[in-house]
Design an enzyme around this catalytic site. Sequence first.
Site, PDB file in Angstrom:
ATOM      1  N   ASP A 151       0.853  -1.189   0.000  1.00 47.37           N
ATOM      2  CA  ASP A 151       0.000   0.000   0.000  1.00 47.37           C
ATOM      3  C   ASP A 151       0.894   1.247   0.000  1.00 47.37           C
ATOM      4  O   ASP A 151       1.895   1.313   0.708  1.00 47.37           O
ATOM      5  CB  ASP A 151      -0.898  -0.015   1.238  1.00 47.37           C
ATOM      6  CG  ASP A 151      -2.038   0.983   1.141  1.00 47.37           C
ATOM      7  OD1 ASP A 151      -3.197   0.560   1.102  1.00 47.37           O
ATOM      8  OD2 ASP A 151      -1.762   2.209   1.097  1.00 47.37           O
ATOM      9  N   ILE A 152       0.491   2.242  -0.800  1.00 44.27           N
ATOM     10  CA  ILE A 152       1.296   3.464  -0.940  1.00 44.27           C
ATOM     11  C   ILE A 152       1.268   4.330   0.326  1.00 44.27           C
ATOM     12  O   ILE A 152       2.175   5.122   0.559  1.00 44.27           O
ATOM     13  CB  ILE A 152       0.792   4.264  -2.170  1.00 44.27           C
ATOM     14  CG1 ILE A 152       1.860   5.157  -2.736  1.00 44.27           C
ATOM     15  CG2 ILE A 152      -0.453   5.075  -1.848  1.00 44.27           C
ATOM     16  CD1 ILE A 152       1.485   5.779  -4.090  1.00 44.27           C
ATOM     17  N   HIS A 196      -7.052  -5.741   2.195  1.00 50.31           N
ATOM     18  CA  HIS A 196      -5.931  -5.180   2.951  1.00 50.31           C
ATOM     19  C   HIS A 196      -5.396  -6.254   3.889  1.00 50.31           C
ATOM     20  O   HIS A 196      -6.161  -6.839   4.668  1.00 50.31           O
ATOM     21  CB  HIS A 196      -6.399  -4.017   3.838  1.00 50.31           C
ATOM     22  CG  HIS A 196      -6.862  -2.797   3.122  1.00 50.31           C
ATOM     23  ND1 HIS A 196      -6.061  -1.695   2.936  1.00 50.31           N
ATOM     24  CD2 HIS A 196      -8.051  -2.481   2.560  1.00 50.31           C
ATOM     25  CE1 HIS A 196      -6.745  -0.749   2.300  1.00 50.31           C
ATOM     26  NE2 HIS A 196      -7.968  -1.199   2.053  1.00 50.31           N
ATOM     27  N   HIS A 246     -10.180  -5.121  -3.353  1.00 49.38           N
ATOM     28  CA  HIS A 246      -8.860  -5.403  -2.800  1.00 49.38           C
ATOM     29  C   HIS A 246      -8.993  -5.778  -1.337  1.00 49.38           C
ATOM     30  O   HIS A 246      -9.831  -5.245  -0.627  1.00 49.38           O
ATOM     31  CB  HIS A 246      -7.896  -4.221  -2.968  1.00 49.38           C
ATOM     32  CG  HIS A 246      -8.439  -2.920  -2.467  1.00 49.38           C
ATOM     33  ND1 HIS A 246      -9.348  -2.182  -3.171  1.00 49.38           N
ATOM     34  CD2 HIS A 246      -8.207  -2.225  -1.333  1.00 49.38           C
ATOM     35  CE1 HIS A 246      -9.657  -1.085  -2.503  1.00 49.38           C
ATOM     36  NE2 HIS A 246      -8.986  -1.093  -1.376  1.00 49.38           N
TER      37      HIS A 246
HETATM   38  P1  5GP Z   1      -9.891   1.654   0.259  1.00 53.85           P
HETATM   39  O1  5GP Z   1     -10.402   1.786  -1.149  1.00 53.85           O
HETATM   40  O2  5GP Z   1      -9.875   0.234   0.737  1.00 53.85           O
HETATM   41  O3  5GP Z   1     -10.609   2.576   1.206  1.00 53.85           O
HETATM   42  O4  5GP Z   1      -8.379   2.157   0.275  1.00 53.85           O
HETATM   43  C1  5GP Z   1      -7.559   2.082  -0.860  1.00 53.85           C
HETATM   44  C2  5GP Z   1      -6.121   1.839  -0.435  1.00 53.85           C
HETATM   45  O5  5GP Z   1      -5.327   1.876  -1.609  1.00 53.85           O
HETATM   46  C3  5GP Z   1      -5.561   2.894   0.531  1.00 53.85           C
HETATM   47  O6  5GP Z   1      -4.991   2.230   1.661  1.00 53.85           O
HETATM   48  C4  5GP Z   1      -4.511   3.629  -0.305  1.00 53.85           C
HETATM   49  O7  5GP Z   1      -3.376   4.039   0.447  1.00 53.85           O
HETATM   50  C5  5GP Z   1      -4.146   2.606  -1.367  1.00 53.85           C
HETATM   51  N1  5GP Z   1      -3.764   3.215  -2.645  1.00 53.85           N
HETATM   52  C6  5GP Z   1      -4.432   4.180  -3.315  1.00 53.85           C
HETATM   53  N2  5GP Z   1      -3.814   4.481  -4.476  1.00 53.85           N
HETATM   54  C7  5GP Z   1      -2.729   3.682  -4.541  1.00 53.85           C
HETATM   55  C8  5GP Z   1      -1.686   3.521  -5.502  1.00 53.85           C
HETATM   56  O8  5GP Z   1      -1.616   4.181  -6.542  1.00 53.85           O
HETATM   57  N3  5GP Z   1      -0.725   2.597  -5.233  1.00 53.85           N
HETATM   58  C9  5GP Z   1      -0.758   1.834  -4.101  1.00 53.85           C
HETATM   59  N4  5GP Z   1       0.226   0.948  -3.929  1.00 53.85           N
HETATM   60  N5  5GP Z   1      -1.731   1.952  -3.169  1.00 53.85           N
HETATM   61  C10 5GP Z   1      -2.701   2.863  -3.372  1.00 53.85           C
END
Ligand code: 5GP
Length: 130
Positions: A29-30, A95, A93
Amino acid sequence: MASIFSKIIDGEIPCYKVAEDQNHIAFLDINPNAKGHTLCVPKKEVNKLFDLGPQAYSELMEFSRTVALGLRKAVPCQRIGMMVIGLEVPHVHVHLIPLNTISDATFTKKEQVDKSQIFELAKHIATKIG
Ligand code: 5GP
């Protein structure tokens, strides 16, 4: 429009990959909650977890389990937490988060990423995934 994760899968955007099979990819995660925070993503873009068919759902869970077993060998922690949220990126996705305190699971506490070490971390995790 393709999701940011589809762009990663297509190689348009870089990532720190830790595992891949024919239908899934796992990368760091970024903006991690904790060191080693990993996302397991089906390559086929579907918005919501429970819209996956039974087979795709089971295969994502099995892939995530394989990654989690390696992650816990690679990153010292009390246990690996697993969460599905999807409010930010509308592409399924899982986590996987190495947990030591409940705040690691809150998505409010974030880990400072040492950019000089993240490539080595991804490689180290990758070696532990069987
Ligand atoms: P959610 O959609 O589950 O609320 O969170 C999306 C997750 O994806 C977050 O933890 C965010 O930091 C991660 N994320 C968003 N954009 C990117 C990206 O471009 N690259 C990576 N590696 N992670 C990402």
